[in-house]
Design a protein around this motif. Sequence first.
Motif, PDB file in Angstrom:
ATOM      1  N   LEU A 156       0.827  -1.207   0.000  1.00 54.62           N
ATOM      2  CA  LEU A 156       0.000   0.000   0.000  1.00 54.62           C
ATOM      3  C   LEU A 156       0.860   1.255   0.000  1.00 54.62           C
ATOM      4  N   ILE A 157       1.862   1.305   0.875  1.00 53.66           N
ATOM      5  CA  ILE A 157       2.717   2.482   0.955  1.00 53.66           C
ATOM      6  C   ILE A 157       3.482   2.681  -0.353  1.00 53.66           C
ATOM      7  N   SER A 158       4.010   1.607  -0.889  1.00 60.59           N
ATOM      8  CA  SER A 158       4.777   1.696  -2.132  1.00 60.59           C
ATOM      9  C   SER A 158       3.895   2.180  -3.275  1.00 60.59           C
ATOM     10  N   ARG A 159       2.669   1.703  -3.326  1.00 57.78           N
ATOM     11  CA  ARG A 159       1.763   2.116  -4.398  1.00 57.78           C
ATOM     12  C   ARG A 159       1.389   3.590  -4.269  1.00 57.78           C
ATOM     13  N   LEU A 160       1.123   4.034  -3.061  1.00 56.65           N
ATOM     14  CA  LEU A 160       0.803   5.454  -2.857  1.00 56.65           C
ATOM     15  C   LEU A 160       1.947   6.352  -3.315  1.00 56.65           C
ATOM     16  N   LYS A 161       3.161   5.983  -2.967  1.00 58.04           N
ATOM     17  CA  LYS A 161       4.311   6.773  -3.388  1.00 58.04           C
ATOM     18  C   LYS A 161       4.480   6.728  -4.904  1.00 58.04           C
ATOM     19  N   SER A 162       4.259   5.575  -5.495  1.00 54.78           N
ATOM     20  CA  SER A 162       4.389   5.448  -6.940  1.00 54.78           C
ATOM     21  C   SER A 162       3.344   6.290  -7.665  1.00 54.78           C
ATOM     22  N   ASP A 163       2.122   6.295  -7.134  1.00 53.87           N
ATOM     23  CA  ASP A 163       1.037   7.001  -7.807  1.00 53.87           C
ATOM     24  C   ASP A 163       1.053   8.503  -7.569  1.00 53.87           C
ATOM     25  N   PHE A 164       1.474   8.942  -6.385  1.00 61.75           N
ATOM     26  CA  PHE A 164       1.339  10.353  -6.029  1.00 61.75           C
ATOM     27  C   PHE A 164       2.666  11.076  -5.823  1.00 61.75           C
ATOM     28  N   GLY A 165       3.774  10.373  -5.891  1.00 61.56           N
ATOM     29  CA  GLY A 165       5.067  11.033  -5.879  1.00 61.56           C
ATOM     30  C   GLY A 165       5.684  11.184  -4.506  1.00 61.56           C
ATOM     31  N   ASP A 166       6.935  11.595  -4.509  1.00 56.68           N
ATOM     32  CA  ASP A 166       7.701  11.697  -3.263  1.00 56.68           C
ATOM     33  C   ASP A 166       7.154  12.756  -2.318  1.00 56.68           C
ATOM     34  N   SER A 167       6.464  13.770  -2.847  1.00 60.42           N
ATOM     35  CA  SER A 167       5.953  14.834  -1.986  1.00 60.42           C
ATOM     36  C   SER A 167       4.696  14.418  -1.227  1.00 60.42           C
ATOM     37  N   PHE A 168       4.110  13.290  -1.592  1.00 55.94           N
ATOM     38  CA  PHE A 168       2.911  12.804  -0.914  1.00 55.94           C
ATOM     39  C   PHE A 168       3.305  12.309   0.477  1.00 55.94           C
ATOM     40  N   THR A 169       2.650  12.833   1.496  1.00 59.75           N
ATOM     41  CA  THR A 169       3.006  12.542   2.891  1.00 59.75           C
ATOM     42  C   THR A 169       2.285  11.300   3.375  1.00 59.75           C
ATOM     43  N   ILE A 170       3.049  10.331   3.852  1.00 59.81           N
ATOM     44  CA  ILE A 170       2.478   9.119   4.434  1.00 59.81           C
ATOM     45  C   ILE A 170       2.883   9.046   5.901  1.00 59.81           C
TER      46      ILE A 170
END
Length: 342
Positions: A156-170
């Motif tokens: 899930l975390i990897s997909r969020l970063k892949s889809d929304f970029g490094d600036s997306f805060t998790i």
Amino acid sequence: MPFLVPMVCAKEAAAAVDDHRVVIYYQTTNYNNSATEHVSLLPLISNASDISVTHVLIAAIHVIDDDGGIHLNDYPPDNALFDQVWSDAAQLQAAGVTVMGMVGGAAAGSFQRLDGDDASFEQYYGPLHDMIGTYNLQGLDLDVEESMSLSGMVRLISRLKSDFGDSFTITLAPVASALTEGGGNLSGFSYFDLEAQVGSSISFYNGQFYYGWGDASSASDYEFIVDDGFPAAKVVMGLVTDASNGGGFVALDSEAPVLQELTGENPTFGGVAGWEYFNSEPGGETAPWEWATWMAEHVRSAAATSGEKREVSNAEAVWRRVRKAGRRVRREAKRVYRDYIA
């Protein structure tokens, strides 16, 4: 319709003045569930030159089987009940505040649905992905209070970063004890293992220091987390903002010396998070934004005097030394045990 602000606007706007985070959970968006009694976020940015809050987490997003696959609390996010929420969110973003969504929480099911095989994951992830884009959420806080596999969370975390970029805060919101070795944990996976695998993609952890999972009335439980390996810069102390919001509430006058000690001992102290916004002390329902101001002022004041000799009572000075000695013994005992079983 959502009110969208391009990401660049938030980046160019004046950022919150305090380096230490002040995070607010925003779940009660309307008083008494009324469409006309909105709990406004705008007072948080009324003084644009001195904005205290750094992150607002809109809660709680639930991944479900029907009704479009996604709910914000009890309704789809495009329900008219939330029109003012999205309008407020856009204005906060324009003022430099990071606005995120919070997924999960006490209502189980979201992470079980996101933890299936690849086809199942795509089915349930799709509506979540679309909500993030539609409402311009700048990140997600993952509050896993049900069993989930480590591989599922990494996916899930990897997909969020892949889809929304490094600036997306998790961020994640474990109970505080889950950030200590052998401590209680509601999530099913080890946060130590998660940090080892995808820690570079996780901005910080909003530890829940309440409901018996952590004690915010002293620095000890936070220090245990740091002693066990999580850097202070990544650990936010989650607090209950009013006694009616849950067990473990600590009055502000009692919290002040704890914040002073934490910031003095940890110059990179990660900050504070408040559950939840609408009735936060000291202002209560009439002025809940005062909590963020109070927290920012006290953390900032403690940070400004970090390294200076501060007057404390003899009893408190002795107690702090005892706690430090106890942490050293605990650290050494764990090291010996790890060496023994290696």
